[in-house]
Design a protein around this motif. Structure first.
Motif, mmCIF file in Angstrom:
data_model
loop_
_atom_site.group_PDB
_atom_site.id
_atom_site.type_symbol
_atom_site.label_atom_id
_atom_site.label_comp_id
_atom_site.label_asym_id
_atom_site.label_seq_id
_atom_site.Cartn_x
_atom_site.Cartn_y
_atom_site.Cartn_z
ATOM 1 N N GLU A 1 0.953 -1.090 -0.096
ATOM 2 C CA GLU A 1 -0.245 0.288 0.161
ATOM 3 C C GLU A 1 0.975 1.250 -0.219
ATOM 4 O OE1 GLU A 1 -2.385 -0.731 3.626
ATOM 5 O OE2 GLU A 1 -3.693 -1.992 2.005
ATOM 6 N N GLU A 2 2.421 1.192 0.910
ATOM 7 C CA GLU A 2 3.091 2.328 0.763
ATOM 8 C C GLU A 2 3.751 2.039 -0.753
ATOM 9 O OE1 GLU A 2 5.260 1.911 4.167
ATOM 10 O OE2 GLU A 2 3.611 2.236 5.608
ATOM 11 N N GLY A 3 3.932 1.622 -1.486
ATOM 12 C CA GLY A 3 4.793 1.812 -2.939
ATOM 13 C C GLY A 3 5.362 0.234 -3.017
ATOM 14 N N ALA A 4 5.622 -0.507 -2.201
ATOM 15 C CA ALA A 4 6.973 -1.291 -2.366
ATOM 16 C C ALA A 4 6.343 -2.469 -3.856
ATOM 17 C CB ALA A 4 7.002 -1.358 -0.846
ATOM 18 N N PRO A 5 7.358 -2.352 -4.869
ATOM 19 C CA PRO A 5 7.461 -3.190 -5.205
ATOM 20 C C PRO A 5 7.144 -4.817 -5.214
ATOM 21 C CG PRO A 5 9.350 -2.427 -5.903
ATOM 22 C CD PRO A 5 8.619 -1.667 -4.766
ATOM 23 N N ARG A 6 8.378 -4.776 -4.523
ATOM 24 C CA ARG A 6 8.622 -6.263 -4.183
ATOM 25 C C ARG A 6 9.377 -6.477 -2.433
ATOM 26 N NH1 ARG A 6 12.637 -9.834 -7.708
ATOM 27 N NH2 ARG A 6 11.060 -10.657 -8.220
ATOM 28 N N VAL A 7 8.500 -7.731 -1.232
ATOM 29 C CA VAL A 7 9.250 -7.552 -0.466
ATOM 30 C C VAL A 7 9.666 -9.001 -0.464
ATOM 31 C CG1 VAL A 7 9.211 -7.469 1.730
ATOM 32 C CG2 VAL A 7 6.938 -6.166 0.449
ATOM 33 N N ILE A 8 10.853 -8.612 -0.055
ATOM 34 C CA ILE A 8 11.681 -10.044 0.224
ATOM 35 C C ILE A 8 12.106 -10.438 1.281
ATOM 36 C CG2 ILE A 8 13.169 -9.810 -1.743
ATOM 37 C CD1 ILE A 8 15.484 -8.599 -0.396
ATOM 38 N N ILE A 9 12.632 -11.820 2.506
ATOM 39 C CA ILE A 9 12.377 -12.476 3.013
ATOM 40 C C ILE A 9 14.030 -12.891 3.066
ATOM 41 C CG2 ILE A 9 11.283 -13.984 3.818
ATOM 42 C CD1 ILE A 9 10.501 -13.029 6.399
ATOM 43 N N ASP A 10 14.912 -13.690 3.772
ATOM 44 C CA ASP A 10 16.074 -14.333 4.114
ATOM 45 C C ASP A 10 16.518 -15.647 4.645
ATOM 46 O OD1 ASP A 10 16.224 -12.807 5.622
ATOM 47 O OD2 ASP A 10 18.503 -12.152 4.559
#
Length: 174
Positions: A119-128
């Motif tokens: 909603e804030e505009g991030a196109p992708r989220v990653i986690i590792d």
């Protein structure tokens, strides 16, 4: 299992939270995946005023239950995930109280937080997660993440997982 209508609150970490976080870092289920607790706590303290990392406490019904951080890999020199699309944000999650493990909080927290980042505009989220952390990998898959590669970096061996905003929009529209 956790009801899907649970809503979590995310608030910035303050100095007053550090003893709680220190207690969580000492828990076997957390310590297994984190480095030396004193070193980690010092880094979390430094993140309180950081531009690139946002340390958060996850609360359920006013009770702190987890440590969550989001970070921008493009704001750190030589970050191993800087090859991700511009605007990508990374997250890390550790649930503190052992009795809250294995009942759905991990995937529910991550799902809600990722929706907020989109909603804030991030196109992708990653986690590792570490490749041996099956519990975390399953929770992240339930939250919509998919593995996009294995890596070895300063953070050790990891499975890089991602979810894209476009995928989330498609799933909602199905």
């Amino acid at each position: 299992m956790v009801k899907q209508d649970h809503s979590y609150d995310f608030r910035p970490v303050t100095e007053k939270d550090l003893p709680t976080i220190a207690g969580w870092l000492a828990e076997p289920h957390v310590a297994e995946w984190w480095d030396d607790p004193q070193k980690e706590l010092a880094e979390i303290r430094a993140h309180i005023s950081s531009v690139s990392v946002e340390p958060l406490i996850v609360e359920l019904d006013g009770r702190p239950i987890a440590y969550l951080q989001s970070y921008d890999p493009h704001l750190e020199d030589d970050h191993p995930y800087a090859d991700q699309p511009f605007g990508t944000l990374g997250i890390d999650l550790s649930i503190g109280p052992a009795e809250l493990l294995g009942i759905g909080h991990g995937s529910a927290i991550v799902r809600q937080f990722v929706e907020e980042l989109f909603e804030e505009g991030a196109p992708r989220v990653i986690i590792d997660p570490h490749p041996d952390n099956g519990r975390a990998i399953r929770a992240y898959e339930k939250a919509g993440f998919r593995p996009i590669g294995r890596r070895h970096s300063e953070y050790g061996d990891i499975v890089l997982m991602a979810v894209d905003a476009a995928e989330a929009d498609t799933e909602e529209g199905d």
